[in-house]
Write a protein that holds these residues in place. Sequence first.
Motif, mmCIF file in Angstrom:
data_model
loop_
_atom_site.group_PDB
_atom_site.id
_atom_site.type_symbol
_atom_site.label_atom_id
_atom_site.label_comp_id
_atom_site.label_asym_id
_atom_site.label_seq_id
_atom_site.Cartn_x
_atom_site.Cartn_y
_atom_site.Cartn_z
ATOM 1 N N GLN A 1 -2.558 4.679 -6.065
ATOM 2 C CA GLN A 1 -2.811 4.864 -4.636
ATOM 3 C C GLN A 1 -1.583 5.436 -3.927
ATOM 4 O O GLN A 1 -1.695 6.319 -3.072
ATOM 5 N N ILE A 2 -0.403 4.931 -4.309
ATOM 6 C CA ILE A 2 0.847 5.431 -3.717
ATOM 7 C C ILE A 2 1.017 6.916 -4.028
ATOM 8 O O ILE A 2 1.398 7.712 -3.161
ATOM 9 N N THR B 1 -1.362 9.102 -4.735
ATOM 10 C CA THR B 1 -2.370 9.876 -4.008
ATOM 11 C C THR B 1 -1.889 10.188 -2.595
ATOM 12 O O THR B 1 -1.979 11.328 -2.119
ATOM 13 N N LYS B 2 -1.350 9.160 -1.905
ATOM 14 C CA LYS B 2 -0.834 9.357 -0.547
ATOM 15 C C LYS B 2 0.383 10.286 -0.556
ATOM 16 O O LYS B 2 0.540 11.126 0.335
ATOM 17 N N GLU C 1 -0.829 13.927 -0.954
ATOM 18 C CA GLU C 1 -1.464 14.406 0.274
ATOM 19 C C GLU C 1 -0.440 14.716 1.360
ATOM 20 O O GLU C 1 -0.583 15.685 2.117
ATOM 21 N N ALA C 2 0.623 13.914 1.432
ATOM 22 C CA ALA C 2 1.600 14.048 2.521
ATOM 23 C C ALA C 2 2.704 15.066 2.229
ATOM 24 O O ALA C 2 3.323 15.583 3.162
ATOM 25 N N LYS D 1 -2.069 12.512 -11.695
ATOM 26 C CA LYS D 1 -1.406 12.314 -10.398
ATOM 27 C C LYS D 1 0.107 12.168 -10.558
ATOM 28 O O LYS D 1 0.883 12.640 -9.713
ATOM 29 N N SER E 1 2.770 14.724 -8.915
ATOM 30 C CA SER E 1 3.835 14.221 -8.026
ATOM 31 C C SER E 1 5.193 14.759 -8.454
ATOM 32 O O SER E 1 5.998 15.186 -7.618
#
Length: 443
Positions: A30-31, A33-34, A37-38, A78, A82
């Motif tokens: 989840q971290i 994914t955020k 996106e950011a 992911k 990243s």
Amino acid sequence: MTSIKEQAAISRLLSFLQEWDNAGKGLRTQILTKFIEANEGKTGPELELEFSQGASLFLIRLTTWLRITYMTGLDLEKLLRSIGIFLSAVSSNRYLIEFLEIGGVLTLLEILGLEKIKEEDKKESIKLLQIIANTGRKYKELICESYGVRAIAEFLAKSKSEETQEEVQILLDALVHGNPKYQNQVYKGLIALLPCGSPKAQQLAMQTLRTAQAIIGATHPSIVDCVLKVLGTMHLEVQYEAIELIKDLIHYDVRLPLLRGLVALLIPPVKETSKLQAKIFTDSSVLQIATQLPVFLQQAAAAKTIGILARGDLKLAEELLHMRVVHSLMTAMGNTDHSNSQRLASLTLEYFVQLFPLVEEHVRKAMGEELYQLFLSNAEILYTKIDSIQADILAVNKVNVTKALHLCEGTTASCLNFCMGPGDLNDVEYVTHFEKLNSESKE
């Protein structure tokens, strides 16, 4: 002293890193994914601002987690994306160096060879290798020094995704350019891909080989057999790339063995056709695949390739005559086991007949007037009109234009006799060149 604003930013960074350190796999996903996106597309300075000048602290956590978990193949996409945000960020060379210092290249290459890892995850690994290779020559050399060419080529051959294979091609193309120390290694790796079982990999390898060939300017002897074997493919897009590569290769030192190899393919080895005949008697299903026997596919493709080459270069067409191409084309026309061989050989022979009156004379005599008139009326569909006796006449022909050419080499007039008239400028230039060669040989 730090300002209250700076202290708050540092506090947020430490809180974020602590959250990551204490999180399990689900929360870490989840971290990530955020984070993606950011921060996708941000520059190095922007990432530093986001992480209060401590972006490297997060990157080292990502790379450490990668090295711990990549063997399991779980949720790699992911994580790799990243890391890619750091490596691809403008003005972020230090992130790349930090990643490489912990063995990042070796990890990415190992991912390509692991069976447990999903294709999508491997594609992300390839994208990171692209970023590294495009950073500069020393980074391309690092990939090659890490046995990267072999790992990348093997992955291309085994990959089941055309989209992923195209990403691999981009990487191999990058490794060919601006990499003089290892460009030959990449070139040989591409040749090694030609016999592989993946049509897409063969197609992409030959496309990249054409680029590599132009850069290197020399050939490896093994390329001749490899590219001729590819002509046995059932896939027209692969055959097309093979023919395009051959068109390039005839301008290098493998010209003669390549032309001889093409002519040789027009008459498949007796042992190969005998094996087929034996199987037909024992297994009726073989009849269904007989028309797709690799040697027959090679035969048809060779006839097609010879026609393309001859139409593009009159001098090359004359060289082929010295290799008894007319005899071999007529033999292929008599192969009633493969109609496409008959059709393509007939079309190519038609060109030689139209180009050289000497060939026309020998072909007419060998065929007989009735068969020859059928041939003249429509070469492309001749195979549908001939009977078994006429097919045998073609298959066992004894045409030897080469002997006639040797006899005419002493006189310019007789040599001109088998060339076309002066209507074509290229033909006139070639005849002039041929006359010059004859006069030089007499001196």
